[in-house]
Design a protein around this motif. Structure first.
Motif, PDB file in Angstrom:
ATOM      1  N   LYS A 234       0.933  -1.268   0.102  1.00  0.00           N
ATOM      2  CA  LYS A 234       0.014  -0.074  -0.040  1.00  0.00           C
ATOM      3  C   LYS A 234       0.915   1.192   0.121  1.00  0.00           C
ATOM      4  O   LYS A 234       2.086   1.106   0.029  1.00  0.00           O
ATOM      5  CB  LYS A 234      -0.922   0.140   1.278  1.00  0.00           C
ATOM      6  CG  LYS A 234      -0.289   0.022   2.448  1.00  0.00           C
ATOM      7  CD  LYS A 234      -1.340  -0.002   3.695  1.00  0.00           C
ATOM      8  CE  LYS A 234      -0.608   0.204   4.925  1.00  0.00           C
ATOM      9  NZ  LYS A 234      -1.384   0.433   6.230  1.00  0.00           N
ATOM     10  N   THR A 235       0.414   2.536  -0.067  1.00  0.00           N
ATOM     11  CA  THR A 235       1.265   3.577   0.038  1.00  0.00           C
ATOM     12  C   THR A 235       1.648   3.993   1.199  1.00  0.00           C
ATOM     13  O   THR A 235       0.823   3.966   2.225  1.00  0.00           O
ATOM     14  CB  THR A 235       0.233   4.704  -0.738  1.00  0.00           C
ATOM     15  OG1 THR A 235      -0.358   4.505  -2.103  1.00  0.00           O
ATOM     16  CG2 THR A 235       0.912   6.077  -0.775  1.00  0.00           C
ATOM     17  N   ARG A 307       3.945   3.095  -3.233  1.00  0.00           N
ATOM     18  CA  ARG A 307       3.656   1.846  -3.137  1.00  0.00           C
ATOM     19  C   ARG A 307       4.622   1.136  -3.571  1.00  0.00           C
ATOM     20  O   ARG A 307       5.109  -0.087  -2.923  1.00  0.00           O
ATOM     21  CB  ARG A 307       2.292   1.386  -3.558  1.00  0.00           C
ATOM     22  CG  ARG A 307       2.028  -0.068  -3.544  1.00  0.00           C
ATOM     23  CD  ARG A 307       0.644  -0.480  -3.816  1.00  0.00           C
ATOM     24  NE  ARG A 307       0.496  -1.907  -4.075  1.00  0.00           N
ATOM     25  CZ  ARG A 307      -0.739  -2.627  -3.918  1.00  0.00           C
ATOM     26  NH1 ARG A 307      -1.786  -1.775  -4.484  1.00  0.00           N
ATOM     27  NH2 ARG A 307      -0.697  -3.897  -4.087  1.00  0.00           N
TER      28      ARG A 307
END
Length: 638
Positions: A234-235, A307
């Motif tokens: 994920k970011t 990400r």
């Protein structure tokens, strides 16, 4: 851990032995879980070095500018290491006296945050000096040396340092920041201010925990610009990169040359789309020589939210073995956010074929190296410093224990000698005292037998004389009856005396109670007299040895026998006084009196006791027999 690792060692002199042994076990157990200072080898940058001098009284300084105000909670100084043929690896040129100064908003000119002196601080050794501090809004940090230390190989005085690290949490704020100093050393590849903050340390990451993992080495021929991509899932906000170079080999010396697979020029990009269509530039690193490389390479960069992260080798390593071609290799790739590794356990892909490699490409993010788990850098350095402190404490503790054990052995040897001597004394004393007791018993019985002999002899002599009187009194019935009556009485007394002495000889305890025996004999021998007996100090009398009690009793009995036979007295007074130091006996009668020397029987008994006795006539008539006995104050044998 919250500890300052430059304190003086504790004083164990007053610590109990049990506590020392427990502390030793605790230290050894703790050491098993701490990182080990395995040392880097090969060629590389060393650190900062000042001008050298012939004497130590010179001031030198080096300063790192952090370029912005921020928090600082730990500073790490890594000493320059030296190979000594006798001592092994040692820290070379740790200054005898220095201090750390920080420039803050409140103190832009600088404030002292730590001072070091060999007179009050523990020896640093090869471990880093880890110094927890707490300062906000710090803009620069300076090491000021007021007294230099001697360089090992030539004895000249110099200031040198391998690395200076300034931590805010897990982030090294000093990494690759500008450095200024009091002495501009020649810009050699090994010694300059830049390498003081390049993050390259003289140690290999050896956490001593976890399972081993080998480096990932790509196949030869990965193309002109091979890349490796990590999906963070994920970011995240990312701000740093740390690369672990491939293990050269586990042989000594290494089987392969340095920089095995490490690209000379690479870029780091981040994106939020898998195809990197929105790629943003994060970092570019170009290494001109082997002096810019090391086992662990670190960079900080401005925060970016991404990400996907991609490492692209613009100039990959050129392998020139049996098959020539480009190659890329790392032990681990860490993508950092505030010093935390976001890449651990994340999936990895590459722009080249990974099916023909010996180890899977996932080893790049497994969080392990050849020695085991990879620790956060700050935690690793803290453990190295803590290990050194515990090893110093353990050495001092073992020295104290050895001293205690030597003392215990001496005391145990002394106790054994004393016990053997005591046993020998007991073994030889038992038969000695038994023989002495038997000898005393024989002496006592001999004295009682002598008393019986004297009394029986005297009585038999008297009976013989009375027999002669009776023979001459045949014509005079009255005198004959009187003589026979006296013979009868004398034989009864002789028989009673014989029985009494015989009972004494057969008794297990002769004269056990002297006072009772004396009163009993007084009642028996003075039945025809008016008498009075006074005894003082009965407790002291009981402390007399049995032999002396018997001698005193026989002396007293002989006095009464003489009064009964010769004195023609009607009254008798007896006084016996005993103290812890003296005994006196007085026997006084109102009879015919006595002149001349003391009777031989009394004189002999007094001599056996070690006493002084005398006899004198009292006024107007009678006899006074006096006995005095000095008692020994200290008596070792009865």
């Amino acid at each position: 851990m919250g500890l300052v690792y430059a304190d003086e060692l504790p004083d164990f002199s007053k610590t109990k032995l049990w506590d020392l042994e427990q502390r030793k076990l605790e230290i050894k157990e703790t050491l098993n879980g701490l990182a080990i200072p395995s040392l880097n080898s090969g060629v590389g940058a060393v650190g900062y070095r000042s001008q050298s001098y012939e004497d130590p009284e010179h001031e030198e300084w080096v300063q790192v500018d952090l370029l912005e105000f921020g928090k600082v909670d730990a500073i790490v100084l890594v000493p320059t290491l030296w190979r000594d043929t006798q001592l092994g690896f040692i820290a070379d040129n740790v200054p005898d006296e220095f201090r750390l100064v920080a420039g803050t908003k409140k103190h832009p000119e600088g404030e002292i945050i730590y001072e070091h002196s060999v007179a009050k601080n523990a020896f640093i050794g090869i471990a880093p000096l880890f110094l927890p501090v707490s300062r906000d809004e710090v803009f620069w940090v300076r090491v000021e040396v007021s007294r230099l230390a001697a360089r090992h190989f030539d004895g000249r005085y110099i200031f040198q340092l391998s690395e200076l690290m300034v931590f805010d949490g897990d982030v090294n704020r000093a990494l690759r920041k500008p450095v200024s100093s009091s002495w501009r050393v020649d810009e050699s590849a090994s010694w300059n201010g830049t390498v003081l903050v390049d993050g390259v340390l003289p140690y290999l990451m050896n956490s001593a925990t976890g399972e081993q993992s080998r480096a990932y080495v790509s196949p030869v021929g990965v193309g002109e610009k091979p890349s490796i991509t990590i999906d963070l899932g994920k970011t995240h906000e990312v701000d740093g990169l740390r690369l672990y170079a491939a293990d050269q080999s586990d042989t000594v010396p290494a089987a392969n040359a340095g920089e095995f697979g490490l690209p000379e020029h690479f870029i780091l990009e981040g994106a939020n789309r898998e195809d990197f269509s929105d790629a943003s530039f994060l970092l570019e690193a170009k290494m001109q020589s082997i002096f810019e490389m090391g086992p662990i390479l670190s960079w900080n960069f401005p925060v970016q939210k991404v990400r996907y992260v991609r490492v692209t080798a613009l100039v990959p390593f050129l392998y020139s073995g049996r098959v020539e071609g480009t190659r890329i290799s790392f032990t681990e790739i860490e993508i950092l956010s505030q010093g935390k590794n976001l890449a651990k356990g994340k999936p990895v892909t590459a722009s080249f074929d990974i099916s023909k490699t010996r180890h899977p490409i996932s080893t790049l993010t497994d969080g392990r190296n050849l020695y085991g788990d990879i620790l956060p850098q700050r935690k690793w350095l803290e453990q190295l410093a803590f290990r050194h402190k515990l090893e110093q404490e353990l050495a001092a503790l073992e020295l104290e224990l050895d001293s205690r054990y030597v003392f215990q052995k001496k005391m145990l040897r002394l106790v054994i000698i004393l016990a053997v001597c005591l046993l020998l004394i007991i073994v030889f004393s038992i038969p000695y005292y038994r023989m002495r007791s038997l000898r005393n018993e024989v002496n006592i019985r001999e004295r009682i037998a002598a008393n019986l002999h004297d009394e029986l002899g005297a009585n038999l002599h008297a009976i013989g004389m009375l027999g002669d009187v009776a023979e001459r009194s045949i014509e005079s019935p009255g005198r004959l009856i009187e003589a026979v009556r006296r013979i009868r009485g004398l034989t009864e007394r002789t028989g009673a005396a014989a029985r009494y002495c015989t009972n004494m000889l057969e008794a297990k305890s002769i004269c056990e109670d002297l006072v009772v025996e004396m009163k009993h004999d007084a009642a028996r021998l003075l039945s025809d007299h008016e008498y009075r007996i006074m005894i003082h100090g009965e407790e002291a009398l009981q402390l007399l040895t049995r032999r002396r009690r018997v001698d005193l009793y026989l002396f007293f009995k002989e006095c009464l026998t003489n009064i009964n036979r010769h004195a023609k007295a009607t009254k008798v007074y007896v006084r016996l006084t005993a103290t812890s130091s003296e005994l006196s006996l007085s026997v006084i009668d109102n009879g015919l009196g006595y002149t001349g020397e003391l009777p031989k029987a009394l004189s002999r008994r007094a001599r056996l006791m070690g006493a002084v006795a005398e006899a004198r006539t009292t006024s107007p008539h009678g006899t006074h027999i006096r006995l005095k006995l000095k008692l020994r104050k200290f008596k070792f044998l009865p």
